[in-house]
Write a protein that holds these residues in place. Structure first.
Motif, PDB file in Angstrom:
ATOM      1  N   MET A   4     133.433 -30.138  23.174  1.00 27.69           N
ATOM      2  CA  MET A   4     132.358 -29.615  23.736  1.00 27.69           C
ATOM      3  C   MET A   4     133.109 -28.888  25.185  1.00 27.69           C
ATOM      4  O   MET A   4     133.256 -29.258  25.665  1.00 27.69           O
ATOM      5  N   ASP A   8     128.093 -24.602  23.778  1.00 27.93           N
ATOM      6  CA  ASP A   8     128.059 -25.782  22.309  1.00 27.93           C
ATOM      7  C   ASP A   8     126.378 -26.567  22.792  1.00 27.93           C
ATOM      8  O   ASP A   8     125.450 -26.625  21.999  1.00 27.93           O
ATOM      9  N   LEU A   9     125.620 -26.335  23.696  1.00 33.21           N
ATOM     10  CA  LEU A   9     124.449 -26.862  24.380  1.00 33.21           C
ATOM     11  C   LEU A   9     123.634 -26.337  24.104  1.00 33.21           C
ATOM     12  O   LEU A   9     123.581 -25.238  24.221  1.00 33.21           O
ATOM     13  N   THR A  24     121.258 -34.404  18.958  1.00 33.20           N
ATOM     14  CA  THR A  24     122.656 -34.574  18.136  1.00 33.20           C
ATOM     15  C   THR A  24     122.436 -34.831  17.215  1.00 33.20           C
ATOM     16  O   THR A  24     121.293 -35.386  16.813  1.00 33.20           O
ATOM     17  N   ILE A  52     127.054 -42.369  21.078  1.00 32.60           N
ATOM     18  CA  ILE A  52     126.666 -40.696  21.759  1.00 32.60           C
ATOM     19  C   ILE A  52     128.077 -40.976  23.058  1.00 32.60           C
ATOM     20  O   ILE A  52     128.336 -41.670  23.080  1.00 32.60           O
ATOM     21  N   SER A  53     128.589 -39.622  22.906  1.00 28.89           N
ATOM     22  CA  SER A  53     130.014 -39.900  23.414  1.00 28.89           C
ATOM     23  C   SER A  53     129.317 -39.555  24.614  1.00 28.89           C
ATOM     24  O   SER A  53     128.734 -39.027  25.703  1.00 28.89           O
ATOM     25  N   GLU A  55     131.639 -37.508  27.076  1.00 27.16           N
ATOM     26  CA  GLU A  55     131.857 -36.149  27.376  1.00 27.16           C
ATOM     27  C   GLU A  55     130.810 -35.538  27.128  1.00 27.16           C
ATOM     28  O   GLU A  55     130.183 -34.512  27.532  1.00 27.16           O
ATOM     29  N   THR A  56     129.344 -36.250  26.455  1.00 31.94           N
ATOM     30  CA  THR A  56     128.345 -35.478  25.851  1.00 31.94           C
ATOM     31  C   THR A  56     127.265 -35.332  26.692  1.00 31.94           C
ATOM     32  O   THR A  56     126.880 -34.206  26.215  1.00 31.94           O
TER      33      THR A  56
END
Length: 103
Positions: A4, A8-9, A24, A52-53, A55-56
């Motif tokens: 990401m 991307d967000l 997500t 959920i990662s 990183e996200t």
């Protein structure tokens, strides 16, 4: 798994519910806040699932914080998860903290 980036967000500021939102595949990721004029208290991080990662989550928190980079508003992370993020990236975000506050 796709890496990401901030681009991307698509984060929404839901002022009615006083939370930042990011949809997500796992569900809705939110950061609840209280706006006290020149200070913004980030009070709670809500994760849609354990899947959920990290990183996200970190990209989401970082993008929310970046919205305050050029403002006079100071950010107070009262959520344990967001305070942990501030500790991890102390040098990058210390200028967003109110004067005299260290995490």
């Amino acid at each position: 798994m796709k890496i990401m980036s901030d681009d991307d967000l698509k984060i929404e500021n839901n002022t009615f519910l006083r939370q930042y939102e990011f949809k997500t595949e796992e569900g809705l990721l939110t950061i609840e806040y209280q706006d006290q004029g020149r200070q913004l208290f980030l009070t709670k991080l809500n994760l849609p699932s354990k899947q959920i990662s990290l990183e996200t989550v970190e990209v989401f928190i970082a993008q929310v914080l970046e919205t305050y980079r050029d403002s006079r508003i100071k950010v107070m992370p009262t959520s344990p998860e967001i305070a942990k993020f501030f500790k991890k990236y102390r040098q990058k975000y210390k200028d967003l903290l109110p004067a005299g506050i260290t995490i």
